[in-house]
Design an enzyme around this catalytic site. Structure first.
Site, PDB file in Angstrom:
ATOM      1  N   ASP A  86      -8.121  -1.692  -2.172  1.00  0.00           N
ATOM      2  CA  ASP A  86      -8.318  -2.690  -0.980  1.00  0.00           C
ATOM      3  C   ASP A  86      -8.080  -1.920   0.236  1.00  0.00           C
ATOM      4  OD1 ASP A  86      -8.573  -4.545   1.022  1.00  0.00           O
ATOM      5  OD2 ASP A  86      -7.145  -6.055  -0.213  1.00  0.00           O
ATOM      6  N   CYS A 113      -3.377  -0.749  -9.994  1.00  0.00           N
ATOM      7  CA  CYS A 113      -4.423  -0.201  -9.151  1.00  0.00           C
ATOM      8  C   CYS A 113      -4.292   1.422  -9.048  1.00  0.00           C
ATOM      9  CB  CYS A 113      -4.494  -0.860  -7.848  1.00  0.00           C
ATOM     10  SG  CYS A 113      -5.279  -2.522  -7.917  1.00  0.00           S
TER      11      CYS A 113
END
Length: 563
Positions: A468, A435
């Site tokens: 996130d 990520c």
């Protein structure tokens, strides 16, 4: 009935608890030494076979205790509650403090009785004729009292009043042991006091410290007016009158003792407002997307910037977990890909993304708990052929982290100091594509080194493809990596830039109310992070090498991690 003891932990401002956003918590971070002290005092039953200590606790405090605390055989809990509740194997409900003392005194194989709070129960206990000892922990910290705090729970006596009571021989300090929690930079003083004058201390204190004397103590004013009493007229230890009189007089004493000296911290502009603005932007302008793993609300392209010299950017609007963040980062720094290493340290952020079902879904041939050639492997062994998480890759591939450290130390103005985790040839072998995939570093040298030997400051730019946002760890992880490398290279931490491509909030986190909770809150000042020493290798740092000072976050927000 048997005499009892009080045990309490109290901060500098006599605070024992705070309520924020509907949640009660302690006004200090987790302190292992204090918890061990509490456990030792309340579970030691001496030489009594199958002995038990009685614990008297108020209902609200009881509700905050985990089941692991409640179900200990050497402790029997007596909970004071107005309502009718169901008794259990290790606890009984009663209506009054005196009923609690009476029941505790009747227990078989009883060793000691301890009162553990909260504030109202402590107040009753301090005024009671059977109080024998006080076990107090002085927690050397202050809690930031701001608009987030709905309620502050104080111990009925301030530290200055306790000291005056010792000076006046109402209490006697029997012992004191000091311990320094280095990781939090908090001094703990474990103190044991004996009550010297039992009930009579209250009357004597008023005689010496107020305008009242033994010839004209004034009672409560009722319908028939005020009534004066002379101390000489009564045998106070044998008459019912004394106990009624004592209740009145101790209320007067506690009015004197209860002046609050809590510190109010004015709200200031804090760097975490950037994060809050990001959340608001996503909620207001985000596009709903059906993604690989769930529905999200997303925006594309956002940047955060922090001055690490002014604080460690860890979330304060909800509780984060410094040790878990540290252990995950060190797991990567050490080139590890075995999730069981994290699990043994109580860190479970990778459990779902390394489960057997998850790995099978993406046709990965690994055993459960193996993430493939992800983060740490690329950081330390770029280009090596990955087999599994149990294989040693020492000496294989390119050690990007060490090459960065060498460049920072030997060629600090190099513009190519970078760690790249996005290895296209290995992406389909990873449980999860990185990520965050790129750390870039830059050094600003000082004209003259500081008195502590720092030669300059280390800046970091983290680039992230997908974030996130509610979890929010990546900013903190990048900051921690910058602190560690800076310390290792005799530099100060500088600027952290965090650039995100897809910044998203999961729809399930919106539906659960987690985001609305978050946006109701106000951020606080970031804590300070200090690394105590310099290790030979970057791999060698442990969590105990960190000092995180003044971390006072708002309560945690429950949100399921989406795999």
């Amino acid at each position: 009935m048997k005499k009892f003891n009080i045990i309490a932990a109290i901060n500098n401002d006599s605070i024992i608890g705070v309520k924020e956003y509907g949640t009660f918590s302690m006004p200090w971070p987790y302190l292992k030494d204090d918890m061990n002290h509490f456990r030792k005092i309340t579970t030691d039953t001496g030489s009594i076979e199958s002995g038990v200590n009685a614990i008297i606790v108020g209902f609200n405090t009881w509700q905050t205790l985990p089941s692991s605390y409640r179900n200990i055989r050497s402790r029997f809990n007596i909970v004071i509650s107005r309502d009718d509740e169901t008794d259990g194997q290790f606890h009984k409900y009663v209506k009054t403090f005196d009923e609690a003392i009476e029941f505790a005194s009747s227990l078989t194989n009883l060793n000691e009785i301890f009162v553990i709070g909260g504030g109202v129960i402590y107040d009753l206990a301090l005024k009671h004729k059977l109080l024998d000892k006080l076990y107090l922990t002085h927690v050397g910290s202050n809690y930031p009292i701001d608009d987030n705090v709905e309620k502050v729970v104080h111990f009925p006596l301030t530290w200055s009043k306790i000291e005056k009571m010792c000076d006046s021989n109402f209490l006697e300090l029997d012992s004191e042991i000091s311990k320094h929690d280095i990781g939090k930079n908090i001094l703990l003083r474990f103190q044991e006091y004996s009550v010297k004058k039992e009930l009579y201390w209250a009357i004597e204190y008023l005689k010496k410290n107020t305008s009242l004397d033994n010839k004209g103590i004034i009672g409560d004013k009722g319908a028939t007016g005020s009534k004066g009493y002379s101390l000489e007229q009564h045998d106070y230890y044998s008459t019912e009158y004394f106990w009624n009189f004592y209740e009145f007089i101790t209320r007067k004493v506690f009015d004197l003792f209860n002046s609050s000296n809590e510190i109010s911290i004015p709200s200031e502009e804090c760097p975490e407002n950037q994060y809050i603005e990001l959340v608001k932007t996503i909620m207001e302008k985000g596009i709903v997307k059906q993604t690989r793993n769930s529905i999200t609300k997303s925006i594309f392209g956002y940047q955060l910037k922090y001055d690490l010299s002014k604080g460690y950017p860890i979330q304060t609007i909800k509780r984060s977990y410094p040790k878990a963040i540290f252990e995950e980062l060190m797991w990567m720094i050490r080139g590890q890909t075995d999730v069981s290493i994290l699990q043994k340290k109580g860190v479970h952020v990778w459990d779902k993304n390394s489960s057997k079902d998850f790995l099978s879904k993406y046709n990965l041939p690994y055993e459960e708990g193996d993430i493939g050639p992800g983060y740490g492997f690329q950081m330390r062994y770029w280009g090596a052929e990955y087999t599994d998480c149990k294989t040693s890759y020492q000496g294989q591939g390119i050690d990007q982290l060490n090459k960065c450290i060498e460049s920072i130390q030997n060629n600090p103005h190099d513009r190519r100091i970078m760690i790249n985790l996005w290895n296209c040839s290995d992406l389909d072998k990873m449980a999860l594509a990185p990520c965050h995939f790129c750390y870039m570093f830059g050094v600003d040298l000082y004209e003259v080194p500081t008195t502590s030997g720092k030669k300059g400051r280390l800046n970091c730019h983290l680039v992230q493809r997908s974030w996130d946002v509610l979890l929010g760890w990546n900013t903190t992880t990048a900051a921690l990596l910058t602190y560690l490398i800076a310390n290792h290279c005799d530099l100060d931490p500088g600027i952290l830039v965090h650039s995100i491509s897809d910044a998203h909030i999961y729809q399930s986190h919106i539906d659960s109310g987690a985001i609305s909770q978050l946006l109701q809150r106000k951020c606080r000042k970031f804590p300070n992070l200090v690394i105590r020493n310099k290790k030979e290798k970057i791999d060698d740092y442990e969590f105990d090498d960190l000092i995180i000072e003044n971390y006072y976050p708002c309560p945690s927000i429950s949100a399921e991690m989406i795999a």
